[in-house]
Design an enzyme around this catalytic site. Structure first.
Site, PDB file in Angstrom:
ATOM      1  N   GLN A 170      52.634  42.691  40.821  1.00 16.95           N
ATOM      2  CA  GLN A 170      53.025  41.290  41.052  1.00 16.95           C
ATOM      3  C   GLN A 170      54.179  41.236  42.077  1.00 16.95           C
ATOM      4  OE1 GLN A 170      52.838  42.109  37.318  1.00 16.95           O
ATOM      5  NE2 GLN A 170      50.670  41.843  37.660  1.00 16.95           N
ATOM      6  N   GLY A 209      45.913  43.670  40.670  1.00 18.82           N
ATOM      7  CA  GLY A 209      44.743  44.228  41.344  1.00 18.82           C
ATOM      8  C   GLY A 209      45.199  44.834  42.650  1.00 18.82           C
ATOM      9  N   HIS A 210      45.303  46.145  42.698  1.00 18.29           N
ATOM     10  CA  HIS A 210      45.734  46.806  43.926  1.00 18.29           C
ATOM     11  C   HIS A 210      44.515  47.319  44.682  1.00 18.29           C
ATOM     12  CE1 HIS A 210      50.052  47.529  42.269  1.00 18.29           C
ATOM     13  NE2 HIS A 210      49.839  46.300  42.670  1.00 18.29           N
ATOM     14  N   LYS A 226      48.053  49.166  49.345  1.00 18.36           N
ATOM     15  CA  LYS A 226      47.895  49.966  50.561  1.00 18.36           C
ATOM     16  C   LYS A 226      49.188  50.701  50.911  1.00 18.36           C
ATOM     17  CE  LYS A 226      48.149  49.982  55.295  1.00 18.36           C
ATOM     18  NZ  LYS A 226      47.747  49.651  56.626  1.00 18.36           N
ATOM     19  N   ALA A 257      42.104  39.866  44.087  1.00 16.38           N
ATOM     20  CA  ALA A 257      41.383  41.100  43.737  1.00 16.38           C
ATOM     21  C   ALA A 257      41.008  41.123  42.264  1.00 16.38           C
ATOM     22  CB  ALA A 257      42.250  42.312  44.068  1.00 16.38           C
ATOM     23  N   LYS A 272      50.676  45.611  48.389  1.00 19.10           N
ATOM     24  CA  LYS A 272      51.413  46.764  47.848  1.00 19.10           C
ATOM     25  C   LYS A 272      50.510  47.981  47.686  1.00 19.10           C
ATOM     26  CE  LYS A 272      52.813  44.454  44.232  1.00 19.10           C
ATOM     27  NZ  LYS A 272      52.349  43.120  44.580  1.00 19.10           N
ATOM     28  N   ASP A 295      50.485  40.077  45.541  1.00 17.11           N
ATOM     29  CA  ASP A 295      49.423  40.234  46.547  1.00 17.11           C
ATOM     30  C   ASP A 295      49.970  40.478  47.948  1.00 17.11           C
ATOM     31  OD1 ASP A 295      47.491  39.628  44.552  1.00 17.11           O
ATOM     32  OD2 ASP A 295      47.965  37.516  44.810  1.00 17.11           O
TER      33      ASP A 295
HETATM   34  P1  IMP Z   1      49.643  36.324  34.030  1.00 20.17           P
HETATM   35  O1  IMP Z   1      50.396  37.485  34.561  1.00 20.17           O
HETATM   36  O2  IMP Z   1      48.167  36.567  33.923  1.00 20.17           O
HETATM   37  O3  IMP Z   1      50.233  35.788  32.770  1.00 20.17           O
HETATM   38  O4  IMP Z   1      49.778  35.134  35.108  1.00 20.17           O
HETATM   39  C1  IMP Z   1      51.015  34.494  35.368  1.00 20.17           C
HETATM   40  C2  IMP Z   1      51.156  34.148  36.845  1.00 20.17           C
HETATM   41  O5  IMP Z   1      51.262  35.352  37.595  1.00 20.17           O
HETATM   42  C3  IMP Z   1      49.952  33.404  37.435  1.00 20.17           C
HETATM   43  O6  IMP Z   1      50.410  32.526  38.443  1.00 20.17           O
HETATM   44  C4  IMP Z   1      49.130  34.509  38.047  1.00 20.17           C
HETATM   45  O7  IMP Z   1      48.284  34.042  39.080  1.00 20.17           O
HETATM   46  C5  IMP Z   1      50.223  35.402  38.571  1.00 20.17           C
HETATM   47  N1  IMP Z   1      49.823  36.804  38.715  1.00 20.17           N
HETATM   48  C6  IMP Z   1      49.670  37.723  37.747  1.00 20.17           C
HETATM   49  N2  IMP Z   1      49.318  38.908  38.258  1.00 20.17           N
HETATM   50  C7  IMP Z   1      49.268  38.754  39.583  1.00 20.17           C
HETATM   51  C8  IMP Z   1      48.996  39.646  40.682  1.00 20.17           C
HETATM   52  O8  IMP Z   1      48.736  40.837  40.525  1.00 20.17           O
HETATM   53  N3  IMP Z   1      49.075  39.094  41.926  1.00 20.17           N
HETATM   54  C9  IMP Z   1      49.404  37.804  42.134  1.00 20.17           C
HETATM   55  N4  IMP Z   1      49.669  36.946  41.154  1.00 20.17           N
HETATM   56  C10 IMP Z   1      49.602  37.414  39.892  1.00 20.17           C
END
Ligand code: IMP
Length: 422
Positions: free
Chosen positions: A223, A40-41, A18, A297, A16, A13
């Site tokens: 991520q 979620g971008h 943008k 997002a 990225k 978050d």
């Molecule tokens: P998972 O990817 O759904 O298995 O989640 C594992 C960890 O990664 C959790 O703490 C989620 O909140 C975090 N996470 C997964 N995708 C994102 C993202 O796009 N942004 C921020 N945190 C993420």
């Protein structure tokens, strides 16, 4: 712009979406190489907000080829929904969006297992997005996953799905959860397979053709560094390599074809989900949430917030080989009188200038802070580096120096025009 890998330098978050959108202007091809619809971008263009989960944000610019490559795990039904949403907004997708044949599928039993495992863990849960990402990558590593190739081969898909649903229903039963209907899953996913068929390609070959032509390729990370399965705060991580190396394995483009690594970080720190966050601070979280900022997002969850952590970003610089930094959300700090930056961690008498691997040690670490004077004026309308308040420039220069890379972009709002090239 050469071949550029863009990574998140914190816990995801970082804004990225943008920065990818801004850099895409110079790119011919944009590739998403890992993760799934857990990402979620968010991109704001002329007042319209777009949230993309699987499709590279390059799709929002004309004549950019966008690739979902082999390292991504794809929920086909979710991807269809996203493509439909883009079509409704008039965004062209035909002939410019490509889906790897070998990307693994996320299926409903992955989502169910994700939810069941999380609830079994109780207070030790990871706080996943419940999109089935961990179980899907688990099947890939166990060599029992289904891929896009299988989805578009009706006979094979039926056969493989039958076996997988049988096996997973036994596991779901053991959890006390409802078993899945083979027919329902089959029909829904086969329909998605038919819809997606025209996008399916051998993306490794496609990308190598682009490399040979001398196209500029942007590899967009999802991520962030500390959610990386190898380099993150394990087990509170996602299940893919979110760091720069993941762009190579996740696309089939070798390391010596990569020219540049851009790290995106916020001017402060946020995290969603569980796990250590050394600079977490209730005051800054309350301030940002009251401004309507820092809600996820993908899941809408309120993000945890803290001061800028230079120990973490320095580590991110090291494992990703970050050349240039993009600092986002600078305007989030506009109202503060004093801004803190973590320059080391302390655990008892021991001081760390890197992230300790033992999660219990990291959980105990207390931040050592340096303080900077706030600028206390709005920055969201600033267009040029020289027009930023001198205190803002001093703060940005200091955090870049502490991180160890060149400051290249300063972002003062979600819009394309709120981007300052340093
Ligand atoms: P998972 O990817 O759904 O298995 O989640 C594992 C960890 O990664 C959790 O703490 C989620 O909140 C975090 N996470 C997964 N995708 C994102 C993202 O796009 N942004 C921020 N945190 C993420």
């Amino acid at each position: 712009m050469a071949n550029t890998i863009l990574v998140g330098a914190q816990w995801g978050d970082e804004g990225k979406g943008k920065i990818i959108d801004v850099l895409t202007e110079e790119a011919d091809v944009v590739v998403r190489t890992q993760g799934g619809n857990n990402a979620g971008h968010t991109v704001h263009i002329k007042g319209q907000k777009y949230v993309l989960h699987l499709v590279p944000s390059g799709i929002l610019r004309k004549k950019k080829r966008c690739v979902i490559s082999n390292g991504v795990v794809v929920d086909p039904v979710s991807l269809v929904g996203e493509i439909e949403g883009l079509r409704k907004l008039g965004v062209p997708v035909d002939g410019n969006l490509f889906l790897s044949e070998t990307a693994h599928l996320v299926l409903p039993y992955h989502r169910e297992l994700d939810a069941q495992r999380e609830s079994l863990k109780g207070k030790n849960k990871i706080g996943t997005t419940k999109r089935g990402i961990g179980p899907a990558y688990g099947d890939k590593a166990a060599r029992t996953g289904l891929r896009v190739l299988d989805l578009i081969n009706p006979e094979r898909f039926r056969r493989q799905l039958e076996t997988k649903i049988k096996e997973n229903n036994e596991i779901l039963k053991a959890f006390g959860a409802k078993p899945l209907s083979f027919k329902k899953v089959h029909d829904e996913y086969r329909a998605a397979g038919d819809y997606l068929k025209s996008f399916v390609a051998n993306t490794v070959v496609l990308l190598h053709e682009a490399v040979r032509r001398g196209d500029d390729i942007l590899f967009e990370g999802a991520q962030g560094t500390f959610l990386d399965i190898d380099h993150g705060t394990y087990p509170f991580v996602t299940s893919s390599n979110t760091t720069a190396g993941g762009a190579c394995t996740g696309s089939g483009v070798p390391p010596h074809r990569m020219d540049w690594v851009v790290g995106v970080m916020k001017a402060y720190t946020t995290r969603v989900g569980e796990g250590p966050l050394p600079t977490e601070n209730a005051e800054i979280a309350d301030m940002l949430h009251a401004m309507g900022r820092e809600f996820g997002a993908t899941t809408g969850r309120a993000r945890r917030c803290g001061w800028f952590d230079a120990v973490a970003t320095r580590h991110a610089c090291m494992v990703n080989g970050i050349d240039e930094l993009a600092v986002t959300n600078i305007d989030g700090l506009d109202t503060l009188q004093t801004i803190k930056v973590c320059i080391a961690y302390r655990d008892g008498s021991k001081q760390y200038d890197y992230i300790p691997n033992d999660i219990e040690v990291l959980g105990r670490c207390q931040p050592v802070y340096a303080e900077f004077p706030g600028w206390d004026v709005p920055t969201h309308n600033v267009k040029k580096w020289k027009q930023l308040p001198s205190r803002t420039r001093a703060y940005l220069k200091a955090i870049a120096e502490l991180t160890g890379a060149e400051l290249a972009i300063a972002s003062v709002g979600p819009g394309r025009e709120q981007t300052i090239f340093v």
